[in-house]
Design an enzyme around this catalytic site. Structure first.
Site, PDB file in Angstrom:
ATOM      1  N   HIS A 138       0.852  -1.184   0.000  1.00 36.57           N
ATOM      2  CA  HIS A 138       0.000   0.000   0.000  1.00 36.57           C
ATOM      3  C   HIS A 138       0.887   1.233   0.000  1.00 36.57           C
ATOM      4  CE1 HIS A 138      -4.172  -1.517   0.771  1.00 36.57           C
ATOM      5  NE2 HIS A 138      -3.446  -2.595   0.649  1.00 36.57           N
ATOM      6  N   LYS A 545     -14.510   3.135   6.501  1.00 35.27           N
ATOM      7  CA  LYS A 545     -14.846   4.312   5.683  1.00 35.27           C
ATOM      8  C   LYS A 545     -16.347   4.395   5.438  1.00 35.27           C
ATOM      9  CE  LYS A 545     -13.407   4.604   1.324  1.00 35.27           C
ATOM     10  NZ  LYS A 545     -14.455   5.025   0.382  1.00 35.27           N
TER      11      LYS A 545
END
Length: 878
Positions: A138, A545
């Protein structure tokens, strides 16, 4: 009172002083004095001195374009050096016991074997542990690989300087080396010139293994064996591998158009090439070591009674490994080498069996001491890394597989798969899975996107089983998502079963995960395929999220409970794969704590966990650090298996459900329902500018035209950590805790925090985030960057932050945040005077670049350096 952190501060001071000397040499005294002045003003400002703050802001805004880059670079590099000093402190001889806890495996074995757990049960658990750490690239690893290597060399010098037996001359040499390294660091460009490719990311992962884990694995297993032997008088098996490694680097194509089947093939070849090269080094050393003549009958017969039987076997392996490297070099250069399969290492047994023969012979001849040296280390590396180094996972979005089958059914005149309901899809897929004829016609010309998915499946099907890990389906929600992948693998000729793993990511999908898996377990064909083994991935980033951390955490917990229950009922061995990030907002936090807070029965001796971005370096970047991390994982999984946490009481569940329900409402009221939220987010954070930073190979958005919902979890978190509001990691949680307290549940919350590891971990993580959040800094960003008509939203967010802090302090009955974790508090306080000026400068530069049509190169580079510096200071970027 002895200062627990004196040696840490001393090292930070030493490195900082050398950096200052380097800056003075490169620039001049005046510039260094300005940096020091700003640092002192930042300290005073943090203690509430408004005049110092104003003076600091005036100085920062008066920096010329030519001063911007070296200024940002100075503070950025100081934070990197502080990280190095802190990393070193945890493995230092001078580490305080509150920071460096005793070996967790040693402690756990003492508790277990001194308590009620049978020795055989402990040994059986240890021998069957299956911990799979999945390295992912990432784009949170800000630091360049070039600099990371120099940081490791700095730690080597600090380690050498701890030796009290050094002569004055030796000390001078090590100090000189430190000065040279810090000068090299200062004169190296910190920001990559271009984005890394997926292959670059994979090479970064391999470099971590070569620099650290290659040595750490045998070191850890030797230490583990010694601990077990001392307590049980039992040796661990030669091929024990409680921890193995997989990777997403070069295999994760979810939303990354740059990860193609060609890229994945190259990464697979590079993985194998690195393994062969490192094994060759071991074999060369063994040729020198194993010069003895005495051998057992098996080895003598194998070597035709040679005078150097061990060396004969090793020379043959050396030749094969060199041929393997040549073969892979040819492949990586784009050629199709013609080789005799007998000349190279094709299978793990080609390497392992001859070495086991040597090991057995040495033991038979009374040379166990020699056998248990480098030879045992090599055998244990083979058990851990195999000949492919890392098992490569493939990850692809569920919709991409559906698109392949829909295009195929339309071409064949069978209707449009995309328009069928779930029942029709399952019937079709199961019929085709059971069919003996192929579904894909030889002359079918697929569209480019569909062809790429088919090529990937064909590549997976062609690989040896040990080269591949799991095939992960992101955004999975229905049984057909899993069956579709199985059909594509069948059609592309996969000769062996592959773990096909649904990833449940959103709140709704987590809540529906057990229903989806129940439906799959009810299918006879599917149960036959899995042979009683199933892996399911739990998504942390996207669920947080979607719903906020509190609701997401509870959904993850209850989803796991239900999955464990239905798997036990169906007599299926379940492995849960945790897709955690480095940050709290993406499920991050101390791994040991996280594993012990899972539902009882959900670990059961096996677990998969993603290790993300910069966390790989912080946990595994040095051999000693890696040994510590491996011990933490091993002890946590053993403890969660043999001493699982208690079942939550009904009243705890009820309270937690209410907290989750209220927190998701509070979270979505801002993120989804507040009409100005997206505008505020884009203005108050460097979200737009982050897209320019050449971090990872993957685009920041799933869709170019999308809003918050299409933004990837990493830039979403990264942006909020830059302006120090840390919003995704707490929004909704504090409001729910306050509401619970106001309705009279404070005593119940305190009971949960004291006796329920899951809830204790949640509160501990919230505390850490609240301690890192800086409302005054986020207000400065707002004043500098956000249109005045949106300021009302910032006021509301800071009020919610304050509510959360009050709620947590009321719950813990502490006078300050992190009062019970002084090491974490010290870590945060050490960095703040260096992060704050970068934040103020970043806000100033953002305002400048947004005002000007075309910013100067210096302004753009300085902005990127402030982003990198804040990331280094916050220690968890995305």
């Amino acid at each position: 009172m002895v200062d627990m952190y004196a040696s840490l501060r001393s090292n930070v001071g030493t490195l900082g002083q050398i950096l200052g000397d380097t800056i003075r040499t490169d620039l001049d005294d005046t510039f260094l004095e300005k940096i020091e002045q700003i640092r002192h003003l930042a300290k005073s400002s943090r203690q509430g001195d408004d005049a110092s703050r104003e003076e600091m802001l005036t100085l920062l805004s008066s920096l010329s374009d030519d001063e911007l880059v070296p200024f940002a670079k100075a503070f950025n590099q100081f934070l990197n050096l502080a990280n190095i000093a802190e990393q070193f402190h945890t493995i230092s001889r001078n580490c305080d016991e509150l920071v460096c806890v005793p070996d967790p495996v040693e402690q756990l074995l003492g508790r277990m074997l001194g308590g009620k757990i049978d020795q055989e049960k402990v040994l059986a658990c240890l021998k069957t542990l299956d911990i799979d750490l999945v390295l992912t690239a990432h784009p949170t690893e800000i630091s360049r690989r070039t600099l990371i290597q120099k940081y490791s060399a700095v730690i080597d010098s600090l380690t050498a300087l701890e030796n009290t037996q050094l002569t004055e001359q030796e000390k001078k040499q090590h100090h000189l080396r430190l000065r040279q390294l810090i000068a090299q660091i200062w004169h190296t460009n910190e920001i990559r010139n271009e984005r890394p490719t997926p292959v670059d990311e994979a090479r970064w992962g391999l470099s971590t293994i070569e620099a650290s884990l290659w040595q750490a694995i045998p070191d850890f297993l030797r230490q583990l064996n010694q601990q077990v032997e001392e307590r049980t008088n039992t040796q661990l098996p030669i091929d024990i591998a409680p921890v193995r490694f997989s990777s997403w680097m070069g295999g994760d194509r979810d939303g990354n158009p740059f990860v193609t089947s060609t890229v994945t093939q190259e990464v697979l070849d590079r993985n194998r090439h690195t393994a062969a090269r490192l094994y060759l080094k071991d074999v060369v050393l063994l040729v020198n070591e194993l010069s003895m003549e005495g051998a057992n009958e098996e080895l003598l017969a194998y070597c035709n009674n040679s005078n150097e039987p061990y060396r004969d076997v090793l020379r043959d392996l050396r030749k094969k490994l060199r041929a393997t490297i040549d073969y892979l070099n040819e492949k990586l250069e784009g050629h199709q080498p013609d080789v005799n399969p007998k000349d190279i290492i094709w299978h793990e047994s080609d390497l392992k069996d001859p070495l086991m023969m040597l090991y057995k012979s040495l033991c038979d001849q009374g040379m166990s001491l020699i056998a248990n040296g480098l030879l045992l280390d090599m055998l244990r590396r083979i058990a851990c890394f195999g000949i492919h180094m890392l098992r490569l996972d493939v990850r692809q979005d569920a919709q991409r597989h559906a698109d392949v089958i829909a295009e195929l059914t339309r071409y064949l005149g069978m209707g449009d798969y995309a328009h069928w309901d779930e029942s029709e899809k399952q019937s079709f897929l199961l019929r085709e899975l059971s069919s003996k004829r192929p579904l894909i016609p030889a002359n079918w010309q697929a569209s480019a996107e569909v062809e790429e998915v088919v090529k990937t499946c064909r590549l997976v099907a062609s690989q040896p089983a040990r080269a591949m890990g799991s095939y992960v389906i992101s955004m999975a929600s229905q049984p057909s998502d899993v069956l579709a992948v199985l059909l594509l693998l069948k059609e592309t000729g996969c000769p062996h079963p592959i773990r096909v793993v649904p990833l449940f990511e959103t709140l709704d999908d987590l809540n529906n995960a057990s229903n989806c898996m129940s439906a799959l377990f009810a299918i006879d064909w599917y149960r036959g395929y899995t042979k009683g083994i199933q892996e399911v991935m739990i998504g942390y980033s996207d669920s947080a999220k979607d719903a906020g951390v509190m609701a997401a955490a509870w959904a993850q917990y209850t989803a796991q409970e239900k999955l464990v229950a239905i798997s036990q009922e169906a007599n299926i061995k379940l492995t849960l794969f945790h897709g955690r990030g480095g940050t709290i907002g993406r499920g991050g936090g101390p791994a040991h704590q996280a594993i012990l807070s899972q539902p009882p029965g959900s670990v059961d001796g096996r677990i998969r966990v993603t290790e993300q971005g910069e966390m790989i370096r912080f946990k595994f970047g040095l051999p000693k650090l890696a040994v510590q991390s491996l011990a933490l994982y091993t002890s946590a999984v053993m403890e969660a298996t043999l001493l699982p946490p208690p079942e939550p009481k009904p009243e705890w569940r009820q309270c937690m459900q209410q907290l989750a329900d209220e927190s998701v409402v509070a979270y979505r009221a801002i993120v989804r329902e507040e009409p100005d939220f997206v505008s505020y987010f884009r203005a108050a954070t460097p979200e737009i500018e982050l897209g320019k930073l050449p971090l990872g190979s993957r685009p920041a958005k799933r869709r170019v035209d999308g809003g918050i919902e299409s933004l990837r979890a990493i830039p979403w978190i990264f942006a909020w950590s830059q302006n120090r509001l840390m919003l995704p990691a707490w929004l909704g949680a504090g409001e729910a805790l306050k509401a619970a307290s106001e309705r009279g549940d404070l005593a119940l919350l305190q009971e949960m925090e004291k006796h329920w590891p899951f809830f204790k971990t949640r509160i501990s993580m919230l505390e850490m985030v609240y301690a890192k959040a800086e409302p005054n800094l986020s207000k400065f960003y707002e004043t500098s960057l956000v249109p005045s008509e949106l300021h009302h939203l910032g006021v509301q967010l800071r009020e919610r932050l304050a509510t959360g802090v009050e709620a947590v302090l009321e719950l813990t009955q502490a006078e300050s945040l992190m009062a019970h974790t002084p090491w974490n508090r010290e870590s945060v306080e050490l960095r703040n005077p260096y992060i704050d000026p970068l934040n103020f400068l970043q806000a100033e530069l953002l305002a400048r670049t947004r005002r000007e049509e075309q910013s100067s190169q210096n302004v753009e580079l300085a902005l990127m350096l402030t982003i990198a510096g804040v990331a280094a200071g916050m220690r968890n970027t995305g």
